[in-house]
Design a protein around this motif. Structure first.
Motif, short mmCIF file in Angstrom:
data_model
loop_
_atom_site.label_atom_id
_atom_site.label_comp_id
_atom_site.label_asym_id
_atom_site.label_seq_id
_atom_site.Cartn_x
_atom_site.Cartn_y
_atom_site.Cartn_z
N ASP A 56 2.42 6.79 -6.63
CA ASP A 56 1.24 7.09 -7.32
C ASP A 56 0.68 6.22 -8.08
OD1 ASP A 56 -1.16 8.60 -7.86
OD2 ASP A 56 0.09 10.20 -8.96
N GLU A 63 1.03 -1.15 0.11
CA GLU A 63 -0.01 -0.27 0.18
C GLU A 63 0.89 1.30 -0.16
OE1 GLU A 63 -2.41 -1.11 3.34
OE2 GLU A 63 -4.09 -2.07 1.96
N ARG A 64 1.93 1.13 0.78
CA ARG A 64 2.67 2.25 0.83
C ARG A 64 3.53 2.57 -0.67
NH1 ARG A 64 5.93 2.02 6.58
NH2 ARG A 64 4.51 0.96 7.55
N ASP A 124 1.19 4.28 -2.69
CA ASP A 124 0.87 5.47 -2.67
C ASP A 124 2.14 6.16 -3.10
OD1 ASP A 124 -1.76 5.05 -1.87
OD2 ASP A 124 -1.01 4.76 0.44
N HIS A 125 3.44 5.74 -2.64
CA HIS A 125 4.60 6.53 -2.90
C HIS A 125 4.92 6.85 -4.56
CE1 HIS A 125 8.78 7.87 -2.00
NE2 HIS A 125 9.14 7.15 -3.06
N ARG A 184 -1.98 3.95 -7.84
CA ARG A 184 -3.42 3.72 -7.61
C ARG A 184 -4.26 4.32 -8.80
NH1 ARG A 184 -4.69 1.39 -2.31
NH2 ARG A 184 -2.78 2.07 -1.06
N SER A 185 -3.68 5.60 -9.24
CA SER A 185 -4.76 6.17 -10.14
C SER A 185 -4.54 5.75 -11.53
CB SER A 185 -4.17 7.67 -10.48
OG SER A 185 -2.99 7.82 -10.61
#
Ligand SMILES: Cc1cc2nc3c(=O)[nH]c(=O)nc-3n(C[C@H](O)[C@H](O)[C@H](O)COP(=O)(O)OP(=O)(O)OC[C@H]3O[C@@H](n4cnc5c(N)ncnc54)[C@H](O)[C@@H]3O)c2cc1C
Length: 468
Positions: free
Chosen positions: A123, A116-117, A120-121, A125-126
């Protein structure tokens, strides 16, 4: 380069509608690359392709990242007590270390939070369409691919988009491999595959037979030893049960030091053998069968507790199952035992249902494609598989380098086609190459690789591609 929106998602305005041979509408995604799956391998594929300038649409059938390590997913094979078997430095992505404060062998919940990190780190997911499964991947003219998706579970309409390239990162630890036994259907006890085993409460107070001596089978036998009223552990052959620590260090780190020093296989086998002699000793003294192979000829089992619980009488080693009766299980040595629960820890098989078997030259459809570097298939230079590996270490580092190589190959196709053509020739010449010493013939070892040999081969491929 891509026709994505700012978020990298297909933009109906920017994609040009076209149609496939059946007349179905297809949205053309230009140079965008499709990634199937958002587990370890899919995430690193998105990251590396993005870093090389490609637009990416990733489709993930579940609602979160992490693949096998996301215990919320229906198909996740992890159970409450799952920890990494490979140690932190030999598992993590090379450009995203796990926290120093974490243990050598993190818990599965930590591994999920690591993904998950990572997502996010960087980017990521988009670029991912969650809850969307890929149901067809078809080659079309110009070495491009039509990818058909629908909402997971079959709801909603099918959509087809055309991509410049595809990375298949759908994992190979979710489709249970179930053995066939005479009488199994008539057996009145509970039968489960390890994929349904989640919590030791499922075994509490019961007579349990665990079949299979992979890392999962050994973990479950150890839990049964502590929770069940009785535990039998059935294995087809004797194995080398290695401790997770040697000389106070994670065993894979000690092994890697020997590999880095280029200690020959025979010498490493000898050293390993003697380490086991000094730690767990002669396994036959515990009633365990004598291994019929040398160390490293089967996938390593790292379990410090199995021999301990055998020694305490909590686990009764038994041979292969011969057949099932309604209230008993007959073993290969003629003995009968009466388990209430049978757990088949018999592994998983890869599945590529969305792909015609001819793409991989896998006419039997057995899920064993003939690939170079376990990733590239002859005749399809814009297709790669990521993560189809069973390494003697962690997998994430290897998936990272596989997908860097694919991103560089796609770049070379655009900028230096002669190098890409030479690469394609190497794929044709070297498909099926192995990156491990000799291993026992079994589907468990189809994708076995020694991580050091494998990484060296990927490095050579990168150098050949880039001509440095
Ligand atoms: C009990 C156990 C312990 C393990 N321990 C270790 C360890 O210590 N170290 C290690 O490195 N590895 C370990 N592994 C191996 C593990 O498989 C890898 O760590 C890793 O999860 C592989 O990542 P992946 O992305 O290749 O596949 P997965 O994690 O399986 O991810 C594949 C993703 O693709 C998605 N997907 C599949 N089909 C489709 C489709 N048609 N459309 C859309 N999405 C799709 C899935 O939903 C999933 O999210 C272990 C495995 C098990 C079962």
């Amino acid at each position: 380069m891509s026709t994505s929106t700012d978020h990298g998602r297909p933009d109906p305005e920017a994609t040009s509608p076209t149609a496939n041979s059946d007349g179905r509408p297809v949205s053309d995604r230009g140079d965008t690359v499709c990634v199937i799956g958002a587990g370890a391998s899919g995430l690193t594929a998105i990251k590396n392709l993005r870093e090389h300038g490609f637009g990416v649409d990733c489709y993930e059938r579940e609602t979160g990242v992490g693949g096998a390590w996301n215990w919320r997913h229906d198909r996740s094979p992890v159970y409450a007590s799952t920890h990494l078997i490979s140690s932190k430095p030999f598992t993590q992505f090379p450009d995203f270390p796990m926290p120093d404060s974490w243990p050598d062998y993190p818990h599965h919940g930590q591994v999920l939070s690591y993904f998950e990190r990572y997502a996010d780190h960087f980017d990521l997911r988009s670029h991912i369409w969650f809850g969307t499964e890929v149901i067809r991947v078809e080659p079309v003219e110009g070495e491009r691919w039509d990818v058909t998706t629908r909402s997971t579970g079959g709801y909603g309409p099918e959509r087809t988009a055309r991509y410049a390239a595809v990375v298949i990162a759908n994992g190979h630890n979710w489709s249970p491999k179930l053995p066939r036994y005479e009488g199994l259907e008539q057996f009145r006890g509970e039968i489960m595959h390890a994929s349904s085993y989640k919590d030791p409460a499922q075994l509490r107070g019961k007579r349990v037979l665990v079949v299979g001596a992979g890392n999962t089978g050994c973990d479950i036998a150890v839990e049964a030893a502590q929770q069940a009223s009785r535990c039998w552990h059935s294995t087809r052959r004797g194995y080398w049960y290695a401790p997770k620590y040697v000389l106070g260090r994670p065993a894979d780190q000690v092994n890697d030091t020997l590999l880095a020093l280029r200690v020959p296989l025979r010498v490493r086998q000898w050293l390993y053998h003697w380490t086991l002699r000094l730690t767990v000793g002669d396994l036959t003294r515990f009633g365990l069968p004598k291994p019929d192979h040398r160390v490293y000829e089967t996938h390593p089992i790292a379990n410090s507790q199995l021999v301990y619980y055998v020694g305490h009488g909590g686990i009764g080693p038994v041979p292969d199952v011969a057949r099932f009766h309604p209230y008993a299980v007959e073993l290969a040595d003629g003995r009968e035992i009466d388990p209430e629960v049978v757990v088949f820890a018999t592994g998983y098989l890869p599945r590529f249902e969305f792909l015609d078997a001819s793409v991989f030259g896998d006419s039997a459809g057995a899920g064993r494609p003939t690939l170079w570097l376990n990733a590239f298939t002859p005749g399809h230079p814009t297709l790669a598989v990521a993560g189809l590996l069973q390494p003697d270490s962690g997998l994430f580092t290897l998936s990272h380098w596989q997908t860097v190589l694919f991103a560089r190959l796609l770049t070379a196709r655009r900028d230096r086609p002669e190098r890409a053509a030479a690469f394609a020739q190497r794929v044709r010449d070297r498909a099926g190459e192995r990156y491990s010493g000799p291993v026992k013939e079994s589907s468990r070892h189809w994708f076995e690789v020694g991580h050091a040999d494998y990484l060296r081969a990927v490095q050579r491929a990168l150098v050949e591609l880039e001509g440095k």
